[in-house]
Design a protein around this motif. Structure first.
Motif, PDB file in Angstrom:
ATOM      1  N   GLY A  73       0.780  -1.233   0.000  1.00 48.69           N
ATOM      2  CA  GLY A  73       0.000   0.000   0.000  1.00 48.69           C
ATOM      3  C   GLY A  73       0.812   1.283   0.000  1.00 48.69           C
ATOM      4  O   GLY A  73       0.259   2.369   0.123  1.00 48.69           O
ATOM      5  N   THR A  81      -0.114   3.617  -2.940  1.00 41.04           N
ATOM      6  CA  THR A  81      -1.439   4.202  -2.738  1.00 41.04           C
ATOM      7  C   THR A  81      -1.373   5.356  -1.745  1.00 41.04           C
ATOM      8  O   THR A  81      -1.901   6.438  -1.997  1.00 41.04           O
ATOM      9  CB  THR A  81      -2.443   3.136  -2.247  1.00 41.04           C
ATOM     10  N   LEU A  93      -9.598   7.262  -0.130  1.00 40.25           N
ATOM     11  CA  LEU A  93      -9.673   6.261  -1.179  1.00 40.25           C
ATOM     12  C   LEU A  93     -11.072   5.657  -1.200  1.00 40.25           C
ATOM     13  O   LEU A  93     -11.563   5.182  -0.177  1.00 40.25           O
ATOM     14  CB  LEU A  93      -8.632   5.162  -0.932  1.00 40.25           C
ATOM     15  N   ALA A 149      -7.917  -0.089  -4.249  1.00 36.27           N
ATOM     16  CA  ALA A 149      -6.787  -0.193  -3.320  1.00 36.27           C
ATOM     17  C   ALA A 149      -5.595  -0.931  -3.918  1.00 36.27           C
ATOM     18  O   ALA A 149      -4.454  -0.557  -3.678  1.00 36.27           O
ATOM     19  CB  ALA A 149      -7.229  -0.873  -2.034  1.00 36.27           C
ATOM     20  N   ARG A 176      -3.952   0.194 -10.250  1.00 38.54           N
ATOM     21  CA  ARG A 176      -3.379   1.493 -10.637  1.00 38.54           C
ATOM     22  C   ARG A 176      -4.493   2.520 -10.836  1.00 38.54           C
ATOM     23  O   ARG A 176      -4.259   3.712 -10.728  1.00 38.54           O
ATOM     24  CB  ARG A 176      -2.587   1.367 -11.941  1.00 38.54           C
ATOM     25  N   LYS A 207      -7.701   4.199  -9.561  1.00 40.96           N
ATOM     26  CA  LYS A 207      -8.351   4.402  -8.269  1.00 40.96           C
ATOM     27  C   LYS A 207      -9.363   5.533  -8.365  1.00 40.96           C
ATOM     28  O   LYS A 207      -9.291   6.359  -9.269  1.00 40.96           O
ATOM     29  CB  LYS A 207      -7.312   4.772  -7.204  1.00 40.96           C
TER      30      LYS A 207
END
Length: 90
Positions: A37, A40, A60, A64, A67, A69
Motif C-alpha cells: 500500500g 497508494t 480512497l 486499493a 493502478r 483508483k
C-alpha cells in the motif's frame, strides 16, 4: 462538499508529480513502489498536496490494489474542480 476523482497511479517514478490525463483519470506518479500500500498512500498524499488540501481530506473510494483508483476530496467543490482541470491540462 466532496468531489470524486479518478486517478491513474504510476508507482516507481523518478519523482512524484501530479498532472496530465489517462482517459478521464488524473495521472499521479509516485516514487514509492506498489508494495504493502505504499504507492497508494504516496498517491493520496500527492493528490492532497497538489490540490492544496490536508491529507485527511483525501479518501480512497475504490481501487486499493489497482493502478486505477477513485478518491474523494473534501473541500470547496468549485475550487477543487478548477485545480483538477488545471492539473489535467484542460
Amino acid at each position: 462538499m466532496a468531489v470524486r476523482v479518478a486517478i491513474r497511479v504510476g508507482p516507481g517514478a523518478s519523482r512524484t508529480r501530479v498532472g496530465g490525463g489517462h482517459g478521464d483519470a488524473l495521472v499521479v506518479k509516485v516514487t514509492a513502489r506498489a508494495v504493502e500500500g505504499r504507492a497508494t498512500e504516496a498517491a493520496l498524499r500527492a493528490v492532497a498536496d497538489a490540490l492544496g488540501v490536508r491529507r485527511r481530506d483525501v479518501t480512497l473510494v475504490s481501487g486499493a490494489t489497482s493502478r486505477d483508483k477513485v478518491v474523494e476530496v473534501a473541500g470547496d467543490e468549485r475550487e477543487i474542480r478548477a485545480k483538477i482541470d488545471g492539473l489535467r491540462g484542460s
